[in-house]
Design a protein around this motif. Sequence first.
Motif, PDB file in Angstrom:
ATOM      1  N   PHE A   1       0.828  -1.212   0.000  1.00 48.60           N
ATOM      2  CA  PHE A   1       0.000   0.000   0.000  1.00 48.60           C
ATOM      3  C   PHE A   1       0.856   1.253   0.000  1.00 48.60           C
ATOM      4  O   PHE A   1       0.470   2.285  -0.531  1.00 48.60           O
ATOM      5  CB  PHE A   1      -0.975  -0.034   1.183  1.00 48.60           C
ATOM      6  N   LEU A   2       2.076   1.155   0.579  1.00 50.42           N
ATOM      7  CA  LEU A   2       3.005   2.274   0.510  1.00 50.42           C
ATOM      8  C   LEU A   2       3.385   2.546  -0.938  1.00 50.42           C
ATOM      9  O   LEU A   2       3.442   3.693  -1.399  1.00 50.42           O
ATOM     10  CB  LEU A   2       4.252   1.942   1.328  1.00 50.42           C
ATOM     11  N   ALA A   3       3.607   1.452  -1.685  1.00 54.69           N
ATOM     12  CA  ALA A   3       4.078   1.592  -3.062  1.00 54.69           C
ATOM     13  C   ALA A   3       2.991   2.181  -3.961  1.00 54.69           C
ATOM     14  O   ALA A   3       3.275   2.992  -4.832  1.00 54.69           O
ATOM     15  CB  ALA A   3       4.532   0.241  -3.600  1.00 54.69           C
ATOM     16  N   ILE A   4       1.733   1.746  -3.737  1.00 55.94           N
ATOM     17  CA  ILE A   4       0.683   2.288  -4.609  1.00 55.94           C
ATOM     18  C   ILE A   4       0.122   3.594  -4.041  1.00 55.94           C
ATOM     19  O   ILE A   4      -0.772   4.192  -4.614  1.00 55.94           O
ATOM     20  CB  ILE A   4      -0.460   1.280  -4.850  1.00 55.94           C
ATOM     21  N   GLY A   5       0.675   4.022  -2.901  1.00 58.60           N
ATOM     22  CA  GLY A   5       0.314   5.324  -2.374  1.00 58.60           C
ATOM     23  C   GLY A   5      -1.064   5.402  -1.740  1.00 58.60           C
ATOM     24  O   GLY A   5      -1.696   6.441  -1.716  1.00 58.60           O
ATOM     25  N   GLU A   6      -1.551   4.266  -1.219  1.00 59.28           N
ATOM     26  CA  GLU A   6      -2.866   4.307  -0.572  1.00 59.28           C
ATOM     27  C   GLU A   6      -2.694   4.242   0.935  1.00 59.28           C
ATOM     28  O   GLU A   6      -1.815   3.547   1.438  1.00 59.28           O
ATOM     29  CB  GLU A   6      -3.707   3.103  -1.020  1.00 59.28           C
ATOM     30  N   ASP A   7      -3.508   4.956   1.633  1.00 57.39           N
ATOM     31  CA  ASP A   7      -3.426   4.948   3.080  1.00 57.39           C
ATOM     32  C   ASP A   7      -4.555   4.073   3.614  1.00 57.39           C
ATOM     33  O   ASP A   7      -5.710   4.438   3.547  1.00 57.39           O
ATOM     34  CB  ASP A   7      -3.568   6.387   3.602  1.00 57.39           C
ATOM     35  N   VAL A   8      -4.214   2.886   4.096  1.00 58.68           N
ATOM     36  CA  VAL A   8      -5.264   1.981   4.561  1.00 58.68           C
ATOM     37  C   VAL A   8      -4.982   1.560   5.992  1.00 58.68           C
ATOM     38  O   VAL A   8      -3.879   1.755   6.506  1.00 58.68           O
ATOM     39  CB  VAL A   8      -5.382   0.731   3.665  1.00 58.68           C
ATOM     40  N   GLY A   9      -5.974   0.946   6.620  1.00 52.95           N
ATOM     41  CA  GLY A   9      -5.858   0.546   8.022  1.00 52.95           C
ATOM     42  C   GLY A   9      -4.991  -0.693   8.207  1.00 52.95           C
ATOM     43  O   GLY A   9      -4.611  -1.369   7.248  1.00 52.95           O
ATOM     44  N   PHE A  10      -4.728  -0.977   9.477  1.00 54.91           N
ATOM     45  CA  PHE A  10      -3.868  -2.090   9.858  1.00 54.91           C
ATOM     46  C   PHE A  10      -4.386  -3.424   9.328  1.00 54.91           C
ATOM     47  O   PHE A  10      -3.662  -4.207   8.735  1.00 54.91           O
ATOM     48  CB  PHE A  10      -3.770  -2.116  11.388  1.00 54.91           C
ATOM     49  N   TRP A  11      -5.685  -3.646   9.513  1.00 44.39           N
ATOM     50  CA  TRP A  11      -6.228  -4.957   9.164  1.00 44.39           C
ATOM     51  C   TRP A  11      -6.259  -5.185   7.662  1.00 44.39           C
ATOM     52  O   TRP A  11      -6.138  -6.308   7.193  1.00 44.39           O
ATOM     53  CB  TRP A  11      -7.623  -5.153   9.764  1.00 44.39           C
TER      54      TRP A  11
END
Lengths: 219, 381
Positions: free
Chosen positions: B81-91
């Motif tokens: 998710f870091l690479a695609i630039g999305e900010d998502v939750g832990f789960w």
Amino acid sequence: MSDKKEREPLFSVKNRKLLSTPLNKENPITVQVLGICSALAITVKLEPSVVMALSVVAVMGVSNVVISVLRKAIPPRIRIIVQLTVIASLVVLVDEVLSAFMYDVSKQLSVFVGLIITNCIIMGRLEAFASSNKAWPSFLDGIGNAAGYGWILIVVGFFRELLGSGEVWGYPVMEWIGLYDIGYKDNGLMILPPMALIIVGVIIWIQRAKNRDLIEENQ
Amino acid sequence: MKALRNYLDKIKPQFEKGGKFEKLHSTFEAFETFLFVPNTTTSQGSHIRDAMDMKRTMIMVVIALIPTLLFGIWNVGYQHFLAIGEDVGFWQMVGYGAIKVLPIVIVSYVTGLAIEFGFAQSRGHEVNEGFLVSGMLIPLILPPDIPLWMVAVATAFAVIIGKEVFGGTGMNILNPALTARAFLFFAYPQDISGDKVWIADKPDTFSGATPLANAALGNTDALPSFSDTFFGFIPGSIGETSTFLVLIGAIILLATGIGSARILLSVFVGGLVMSLIFNLWGANEYMMIQPHMQIAMGGFAFGAVYMATDPVTASQTHRGKYIYGFLVGLLAILFRVFNPAYPEGMMLAILLMNVFAPLIDHYVVEGNIKRRLARLEKAKA
């Protein structure tokens, strides 16, 4: 009458054995473990393996006959040199024929055609068999041992080319089957020499699993 | 528990000699001893009584691996998710990671155990427990995007050629998990090296180079911070990024007496010594990397803790263990720095020393015999 009695049929049981035991129970590569270097070097593809096998069959059959015919004329002290000269001249012949008619293959085989001279199997058979037997059995022995060496080469070459480059004799079989489309990739390790050793090892394993008497005792 | 025991006792005769499922004896025994401590005891001679049998030893190692696995699952998601630039939750990160990682674990176990059971059945001996650990180690040292069929092929190769041909668990010369990795490394280099494979489903716009790859190229400025490298927030093989969790695993192994402290210590000393030598030499950027960074990068710590200490393939003598471990550490750093074609030297260093371990033992034993003979001569005189 007596003359007839001594004469053996061309393919007597004994002579057939000369031809067949090196294929399996006395295989030069898997049992006597000779001629390994060339088995590693030239088996990346099937075609050079087959050409190499045929070259060795030719050299070995003829050299065995020559040495056998000359066996009484060769002084024992210089027999190794004579044997080498015979093998070397035959190898040069084979080399010339290959570069005349199969230039690409002879390029691939490069020095290994020349190195047939040092192939321990040939010297070994000349010493052990041809220098003390008649021409016809020597011929059979030479052909048999060379074939025993050759079929291992061909099997190894087949699997290394198939799995390493996805081809058989240069034809892209894996592509025809469509394996690449579903994510299959060629195995790069197969092209590297160690894999030839591993395949020979697997052949040895299968062979000994079938012929239990070939298994060496633990020392 | 009782009911299970009773059930096993009831069906047991069918697997004994002459029973209905006689051929499946090894399989039955494997499951029985897996569930219950076997009740057979040695009747002759004096023996140390200990609750630890092979299976429980192996399970202990697997437990020590669990933290790295769980972190690996999270990190695969995090990096993606870091690479695609999305900010998502832990789960969501964990969920994504689990989808990527668990199939690899399952494929590795299923392939390996199937072959182990097959060999045990055909040879008529017990199923070896060794694969419980190898089956977990293999996924942890692979990149998350590795195709599953490659995992299966590599596992099969490692178990058959790396282990079974030598006689199974305890007889192998090379560490099976590393054999699998080395197989993949040479057979399918594009899927296990380079900067494309370490982040799952990496978009092309994002650089996915691992610290090791950057270091090999001389981009030491692009290296992540030491704390990121140490705690493992970096792209890499699934289980090896977090040196911190690997060290926790090391504590578990040392506390239970499974891992050899001698090997562990000397590997790290070897790595530090070699990095320091390079620091003093300082011929290029890579050599200037601080020793603690060298240890934290790549699979050094993971290899040291879980693979160099493998009791089967390491040296057996006490002094041999020091030599073996020291050389593993030293060579790993040496390979890294001198051969950019093999970014991770740890794998090759351990495999190489696996081959030399019996030789080291031989000379340690010979040396011991010589010393004692000399002492005997002295006492006689």
